[in-house]
Enzyme design. Structure first.
Site, mmCIF file in Angstrom:
data_model
loop_
_atom_site.group_PDB
_atom_site.id
_atom_site.type_symbol
_atom_site.label_atom_id
_atom_site.label_comp_id
_atom_site.label_asym_id
_atom_site.label_seq_id
_atom_site.Cartn_x
_atom_site.Cartn_y
_atom_site.Cartn_z
ATOM 1 N N SER A 107 0.839 -1.196 0.000
ATOM 2 C CA SER A 107 0.000 0.000 0.000
ATOM 3 C C SER A 107 0.877 1.250 0.000
ATOM 4 O O SER A 107 1.797 1.366 0.806
ATOM 5 C CB SER A 107 -0.868 -0.043 1.256
ATOM 6 O OG SER A 107 -1.701 1.063 1.249
ATOM 7 N N GLY A 108 0.592 2.149 -0.904
ATOM 8 C CA GLY A 108 1.349 3.401 -0.966
ATOM 9 C C GLY A 108 2.591 3.308 -1.826
ATOM 10 O O GLY A 108 3.364 4.254 -1.905
ATOM 11 N N THR A 112 -1.630 2.519 -7.930
ATOM 12 C CA THR A 112 -2.749 3.224 -8.574
ATOM 13 C C THR A 112 -2.214 4.300 -9.524
ATOM 14 O O THR A 112 -2.703 4.444 -10.642
ATOM 15 C CB THR A 112 -3.657 3.832 -7.497
ATOM 16 O OG1 THR A 112 -4.023 2.792 -6.613
ATOM 17 C CG2 THR A 112 -4.880 4.441 -8.109
ATOM 18 N N ASN A 157 -0.916 5.628 3.136
ATOM 19 C CA ASN A 157 -1.175 6.303 1.852
ATOM 20 C C ASN A 157 -2.402 7.206 2.023
ATOM 21 O O ASN A 157 -3.435 6.749 2.505
ATOM 22 C CB ASN A 157 -1.435 5.220 0.783
ATOM 23 C CG ASN A 157 -1.637 5.824 -0.605
ATOM 24 O OD1 ASN A 157 -1.719 7.043 -0.753
ATOM 25 N ND2 ASN A 157 -1.708 4.961 -1.592
ATOM 26 N N SER A 160 -5.329 5.729 -0.428
ATOM 27 C CA SER A 160 -5.140 4.286 -0.559
ATOM 28 C C SER A 160 -6.394 3.651 -1.150
ATOM 29 O O SER A 160 -7.510 3.922 -0.715
ATOM 30 C CB SER A 160 -4.858 3.725 0.830
ATOM 31 O OG SER A 160 -4.681 2.341 0.734
ATOM 32 N N SER A 161 -6.176 2.784 -2.143
ATOM 33 C CA SER A 161 -7.339 2.101 -2.724
ATOM 34 C C SER A 161 -7.759 1.021 -1.744
ATOM 35 O O SER A 161 -6.947 0.199 -1.349
ATOM 36 C CB SER A 161 -6.962 1.454 -4.050
ATOM 37 O OG SER A 161 -6.048 2.252 -4.732
ATOM 38 N N GLY A 387 -1.898 -4.234 -2.220
ATOM 39 C CA GLY A 387 -0.643 -4.967 -2.076
ATOM 40 C C GLY A 387 -0.628 -5.814 -0.819
ATOM 41 O O GLY A 387 -1.563 -5.785 -0.015
ATOM 42 N N GLU A 389 -0.179 -6.957 2.705
ATOM 43 C CA GLU A 389 -0.321 -6.158 3.914
ATOM 44 C C GLU A 389 0.099 -6.931 5.137
ATOM 45 O O GLU A 389 -0.363 -8.039 5.374
ATOM 46 C CB GLU A 389 -1.764 -5.660 4.068
ATOM 47 C CG GLU A 389 -2.062 -4.505 3.115
ATOM 48 C CD GLU A 389 -3.464 -3.944 3.268
ATOM 49 O OE1 GLU A 389 -4.249 -4.502 4.065
ATOM 50 O OE2 GLU A 389 -3.766 -2.969 2.571
HETATM 51 N N1 LIG Z 1 5.135 8.073 -10.140
HETATM 52 C C1 LIG Z 1 4.809 8.852 -9.134
HETATM 53 N N2 LIG Z 1 5.174 10.142 -9.155
HETATM 54 C C2 LIG Z 1 4.866 10.940 -8.132
HETATM 55 N N3 LIG Z 1 4.199 10.577 -7.041
HETATM 56 C C3 LIG Z 1 3.803 9.284 -6.942
HETATM 57 C C4 LIG Z 1 4.082 8.373 -7.996
HETATM 58 N N4 LIG Z 1 3.579 7.204 -7.632
HETATM 59 C C5 LIG Z 1 2.995 7.365 -6.403
HETATM 60 N N5 LIG Z 1 3.124 8.635 -6.003
HETATM 61 C C6 LIG Z 1 2.649 9.203 -4.719
HETATM 62 O O1 LIG Z 1 2.384 8.166 -3.813
HETATM 63 C C7 LIG Z 1 1.050 8.168 -3.370
HETATM 64 C C8 LIG Z 1 0.539 6.768 -3.236
HETATM 65 O O2 LIG Z 1 0.444 6.150 -4.481
HETATM 66 P P1 LIG Z 1 -0.700 5.118 -4.867
HETATM 67 O O3 LIG Z 1 -0.558 4.836 -6.278
HETATM 68 O O4 LIG Z 1 -2.009 5.573 -4.382
HETATM 69 O O5 LIG Z 1 -0.260 3.885 -4.022
HETATM 70 P P2 LIG Z 1 -0.917 2.467 -3.991
HETATM 71 O O6 LIG Z 1 -2.004 2.450 -4.997
HETATM 72 O O7 LIG Z 1 0.185 1.553 -4.315
HETATM 73 O O8 LIG Z 1 -1.404 2.279 -2.608
HETATM 74 C C9 LIG Z 1 0.289 8.927 -4.410
HETATM 75 O O9 LIG Z 1 -0.799 9.575 -3.848
HETATM 76 C C10 LIG Z 1 1.344 9.929 -4.903
HETATM 77 O O10 LIG Z 1 1.382 11.033 -4.035
HETATM 78 MG MG LIG Z 2 -3.879 2.111 -4.760
#
Ligand SMILES: Nc1ncnc2c1ncn2[C@@H]1O[C@H](COP(=O)(O)OP(=O)(O)O)[C@@H](O)[C@H]1O
Ligand SMILES: [Mg+2]
Length: 1108
Positions: A107-108, A112, A157, A160-161, A387, A389
């Site tokens: 997560s984070g 996404t 996050n 977080s989804s 992911g 956890e």
């Molecule tokens: N490629 C990227 N460039 C800039 N910031 C990113 C990038 N990927 C993730 N982030 C930052 O990390 C945070 C968490 O990413 P997210 O995709 O929501 O994580 P996950 O889906 O894996 O839990 C996002 O809100 C963003 O602020």
């Molecule tokens: Mg996500």
């Protein structure tokens, strides 16, 4: 040189971990860190992309970047998620292979975000057009909607989804998007009713409360204050950097784009509001007679409002919170709920309401974005699933999530290894098995239909009798105890009996990504996911379309005694479907890693990354990749890249690429065990070999660069030289031309000058000759003329001489004859006869003169000026005297004919001439007029009888004249009478006397020099007549009138004769004023008569037509 760039160029660390040398966990982490520190967040393991979350926006997602990566080979540029997206999209479009993009990580870690980047890249490079753009827009806009309802802030996050998402994007044969299908997996619905510390409920609740208008809130019976709602955790109501209100607008807009109707949006919001209301319903115990507690709703206001919102009858819901109906076969038993059960029921309703709403949203979105055409689609699946956890306190959700991740790891292992294996087989390379950890055993532990944990949980849940989490754990302890990856305190396996890190109510699984301790509490409940039938029936009864749809099992028609499938069962089934789906597709991996736990940029926490690298199995991934051959490349690009290392292949290799590579490798003396030749690729076993090649290439490139430079410089100088030479020739040619032209012009000018001189000289010579010739001719004529003249003159002289001689002879002869005669006759003449003859001759001449004069006398008219010419000059005096005498005589004769009257007339005329001749222009016209005097014949005309009798003296002059009006200069006709004593003015019509002035009173008369008839009679000052002022009169007979006036005054010896002033400007006395009368030359505009105009009170202007 485009197309030959490679990820090997300008590399920070190693772009592809496969090439890492030496390969160890430390070097792996070091490489990641080095690249991360240089903002290189992407690194490859072969075709797998490792993505480090930068936690800040990097400038690497610009449209320019999209263009850069578009249609390029995977290894051509530095590692990027776009390279993977491009590769996937192109093999989908060009090789007709369905693709899936598997994004994993905790997560984070940025899953996404990665999925969104892939989608936006594909949207940017695929076809364009109105329809296509609409599809793209809808696909992209489905994200904000799902994120609002399915994402929440967690400690890891901020966005977080809280659900798993798999989205199939469908394309037509051209690669244009047609639509999509979204599948959602297991929303974390427990979050609706309870959130861990520091976390929030789903975004949509906060967005609604802060972003909706007051009006909307009022309609939804909501209050903007977050603290009013039990379900919304207070300690992190707002997240820094997140504008809930703005996001609400984005979501509303996205819903509109995706195709939600306004009433659908309202229904959804009503449901969200209802969940919040539901959280505020509280219960209190009420003792009953049978000693059992029964729950009652504490404050019914929230319940009432919620029921109003959803159109539910309040009593029905209230009852559902207090009773539970259990149906067994044909029996129906109603039991009361205690307070705890009531709360459980409330929360279960809230969770179900929300999770069903979420599923409905996904279905609704799918309805909008699904492909219209029924043709075969190519599919690209993007999987963004929660992911792995590991929390302090892991429950059923984590178990499920981790199960899903195990499955994904399984598929990853299977597919990558299979792919690798298949490639070797395809290429005809000998394949030796590599050791790697296969997590199939763990999957089996969890999902096995007989003794898998999920199966046993289901078994427990369905078992009649008392079922608790403990009984479930007991069951596990008996059945799974032997399993290598299962650990529990009480299992038969005694090795954990003393393990204090393993509490009694927990079991532990050694996942591929690490050990996870699961607390069994709640497993049974969550798996059952029970919603009391009374509640679903109450919901079904609601007068609300959406609610009715969400609770179909509440329908009386559908009373189904069978238990609904458990949550675990459902999840396992959907994961199974997903896995089967993924297996049919070509996988592309993005493995997300989060660099630190603080959501901070620039921080690389080694231990954290190390842990992720381990459980993601990345090292194994590299090893597997390298087990056979670390690097492989098709022959053509390989030859193209290294051909400069061998003279035989440089610069051009004529034969097949494979032979070229063979020659090249042999030439470089690379040990034969270091590489193998596949059918289309060369496989390099050790990265060292590749780096050796690269190093050689780098050196060679330097040499080549020097060579190219040398040749280029030579070429440039030569080109410059040739250009200068060419220019010089041009300049010289132009200069020569110019010089020759100048010379030619000079010669031409000189020639012309010479020619002209020569011609001039010739011409002059000719002219001289001609002139000479002419002169000669003229001289002859002249000579002849002179000659003739001389001859003529000589002849003339002779003739004259002759004539003179003749005349002389005759004179002499006459003289002689005379002398002879006189001598002869002298004796006959008296002595003074000569004088007498002279006198006689003179008398004879004078007689003849007089006679002639008498004959030629002029007429008797005194004005006849002719007189005969005189015949002899000696008569000059006589002739003049005779003329004078004759004239006087003639005048006398003329006068003697005059009568007395005529004489008087002439005297008058004479007087007039004296007065006016050469002084007034009117005078000449009066000369021919006879001065008649009485023009009116006043005594004969009966009309003037009266007037006649009023004048007692003889009228000397009577005429009609104009009296000039002093005021305006206009004339009035008046009769003018002149007698010996006075001047009388009378009316012309009546004859009445207007004025009578004695002549004695007249001082003077003034007239102009012009041809006008104006005259002023000026009166003596002080006389009786002077009272009225002077008279200004006008008459054509002015000359006659004034002459007569003058003569009358002159005849009177007693007085001074009247003075006559002739001037173009004179003063006239009008009563008291003196007015100047001025005469000017005017144009003959008003005929020939003069016109008089009063200019001002001092000036009277008379304009006299100029006499032509
Ligand atoms: N490629 C990227 N460039 C800039 N910031 C990113 C990038 N990927 C993730 N982030 C930052 O990390 C945070 C968490 O990413 P997210 O995709 O929501 O994580 P996950 O889906 O894996 O839990 C996002 O809100 C963003 O602020
Ligand atoms: Mg996500």
């Amino acid at each position: 040189m485009e197309g030959k760039a490679s990820l090997l160029d300008n590399m920070i660390g190693v772009g592809d971990m496969v090439l890492l040398e030496p390969l160890s966990e430390d070097s792996f982490l070091e490489n990641l860190k080095k690249r991360f520190d240089h903002n290189e967040i992407y690194t490859y393991i072969g075709s797998v992309v490792i993505s480090m979350n930068p936690y800040r926006s990097l400038p690497i997602y610009t449209p320019e970047k999209v263009e850069e990566y578009r249609n390029r080979n995977f290894y051509e540029l530095s590692p990027h998620i776009y390279a993977l997206a491009d590769e996937a999209y192109r093999s989908l479009r060009d090789q007709d292979k369905d693709q899936c993009i598997l994004i994993t990580g905790e997560s984070g870690a940025g899953k996404t975000e990665a999925s969104k980047l892939v989608m936006s890249y594909v949207a940017a490079v695929c076809g364009k057009g109105q329809e296509v753009n609409k599809v793209k827009e809808q696909l992209l806009q489905s994200n904000p909607v799902l994120e609002a309802f399915g994402n929440a802030k967690t400690v890891r996050n901020d966005n977080s989804s809280r659900f798993g998402k798999y989205m199939d994007i469908e394309f037509d044969f051209k690669g244009d998007p047609l639509g999509g299908v979204i599948s959602n997996y297991l929303l974390e619905k427990s979050r609706v009713v309870k959130q861990p510390r520091g976390e929030r409920n789903f975004h949509v609740f906060y967005q609604l409360l802060s972003g909706a208008s007051d009006e909307t809130l009022k309609k939804l019976k909501l209050d903007r204050d977050v603290s009013k709602y039990n379900y919304l955790c207070l300690d992190s109501a707002s997240v820094s950097g997140v504008d809930d209100a703005a996001n609400f607008r984005t979501v509303r807009n996205a819903m509109q784009i995706v195709g939600f109707m306004e009433d659908e949006v309202q229904s959804v919001l009503q449901l969200v509001a209802a969940v919040l209301k539901l959280g505020n319903i509280e219960f209190k115990p009420e003792s009953r007679s049978n000693g059992l507690d029964e729950s009652r709703v504490k404050d019914k206001n929230d319940l009432k409002e919620m029921c109003e919102l959803l159109g539910i009858e309040q009593s029905v819901l209230e009852r559902a919170f207090s009773y539970r109906t259990v149906e067994a076969k044909s029996e129906k038993v109603s039991t009361t709920l205690n307070v705890a059960q009531a709360y459980y029921a409330r929360d279960a309703l809230a969770k179900n309401l929300y999770s069903r709403l979420f599923s409905w949203l996904v279905t609704r979105i799918n309805g909008s974005i699904k492909a219209q055409a029924k043709t075969r689609h190519k599919v690209m699946g993007v999987l963004d699933i929660y992911g792995f956890e590991i929390f302090e306190d892991n429950s059923f959700e984590q178990f499920i999530i981790n199960y899903c991740n195990e499955k994904l790891q399984q598929i990853f292992i299977e597919l990558t290894l299979r792919e690798e294996q298949e490639e070797y087989i395809r290429e005809g390379i000998e394949w030796t098995n590599i050791e790697y950890f296969n997590n199939a055993v763990i999957c089996d532990l969890m999902e096995n239909n007989q003794n898998g944990i999920l199966a046993m949980l289901d078994e427990e849940c369905l078992r009649p009798g008392t079922v608790t989490d403990e009984t479930f754990l007991d069951k596990l302890n008996t059945i799974c105890a032997e399993h290598q990856h299962f650990e529990s305190r009480l299992s038969k396996n005694s090795k954990f009996l003393t393990d204090h890190s393993l509490p009694h109510n927990c079991f532990r699984i050694q996942h591929y990504a690490g050990k996870v301790l699961y607390r069994v509490e709640g497993f049974v409940d969550k798996n059952n996911d029970l919603l009391y039938r009374d509640l679903s029936q109450a919901m079904y009864k609601a007068n609300h379309n959406l609610i009715k749809q969400l609770f179909p099992e509440g329908s009386p028609a559908k009373i189904n005694l069978k238990r609904p499938p458990t949550a675990g069962f459902q999840f396992k089934a959907s994961v199974g479907t997903l896995m089967r789906n993924l297996q049919t597709k070509n996988p592309n991996y993005i493995r997300c890693i989060k660099p630190n736990d603080k959501k901070a940029s620039h921080i690389f926490t080694e231990s954290l990354v190390c842990h992720q690298v381990r459980y993601l199995g990345l090292m194994e991934n590299v090893r597997v990749r390298r087990a056979g051959y670390a690097f492989r490349q098709a022959y053509e690009p390989c030859l193209e890249r290294y051909k400069m290392l061998c003279k035989k292949t440089w610069p051009h290799w004529k034969g097949p690429a494979r032979q070229g590579v063979e020659v090249l490798m042999a030439d470089l003396k690379v040990p034969a065990e270091e590489y193998s030749y596949g059918r289309s690729k060369i496989f390099i076993r050790n990265p060292r070999t590749l780096f050796f090649l690269e190093e050689r290439r780098r050196q060679c490139l330097q040499d080549l660069a020097a060579l190219i430079q040398k040749i280029y410089r030579g070429w440039k100088c030569r080109r410059q030289f040739l250009l200068m030479k060419k220019s010089q020739v041009v300049v010289a040619a132009w200069y020569r031309r110019y010089a020759q032209e100048k010379k030619y012009k000079k010669i031409k000018r000189a020639t012309t000058v010479m020619q002209s001189y020569a011609r001039g000289w010739q011409a002059r010579k000719l002219l001289r000759q001609l002139k000479h010739q002419k002169r000669c001719e003229e001289a002859a004529t002249t000579i002849a003329a002179y000659w003739h003249g001389t001859q003529a003159r000589t002849e003339l002289r002779q003739l004259k001489e002759e004539a003179r001689n003749k005349h002389a002879v005759s004179v002499i002869w006459a003289g002689w004859q005379g002398t002879k005669v006189r001598r002869e006759y002298r004796k006959f003449f008296r002595a003074n006869a000569g004088k007498k003859i002279y006198n006689f001759t003179v008398q004879r001449i004078i007689q003849k003169y007089f006679l002639n004069l008498r004959k030629n006398l002029p007429s008797m008219s005194p004005i006849d000026k002719s007189w005969p010419t005189r015949p002899y000059s000696f008569l000059d005096g006589v002739h003049t005297e005779l003329r004078r005498i004759f004239h006087l005589w003639r005048c006398k004769k003329y006068r003697s004919q005059f009568t007395e009257e005529k004489k008087a007339v002439y005297e008058e005329k004479l007087e007039a001439s004296k007065l006016f001749k050469d002084r007034k222009a009117l005078y000449p016209s009066s000369v021919s007029q006879s001065f008649k005097g009485d023009y009116l014949e006043i005594n004969k005309n009966p009309k003037y009888q009266k007037l006649h009798s009023a004048v007692d003296e003889k009228v000397l002059l009577a005429d009609t004249i104009s009296k000039i009006n002093r005021a305006n200069g206009k004339g009035t006709p008046r009769i003018f009478l002149l007698t010996k004593k006075s001047v009388v003015l009378a009316d012309q019509k009546t004859g009445q006397v207007k004025a009578s002035v004695p002549l004695l009173d007249l001082a003077s008369v003034s007239v102009s020099k012009q041809s006008d008839g104006f005259f002023a009679l000026k009166l003596k000052e002080g006389s009786a007549s002077a009272v009225k002022g002077d008279f200004l009169l006008s008459s054509e007979r002015l000359i006659e009138i004034i002459t007569k006036l003058y003569r009358l005054s002159a005849a009177n010896a007693e007085r001074v004769p009247l003075s006559v002033d002739i001037s173009d400007e004179f003063l006239v006395q009008f009563k008291t004023d003196k007015v100047c009368v001025k005469f000017i030359q005017g144009s003959p505009r008003n005929g020939n008569s003069a016109s008089c105009k009063r200019k001002n009170n001092r000036l009277l202007e008379v304009s006299v037509p100029s006499t032509p």
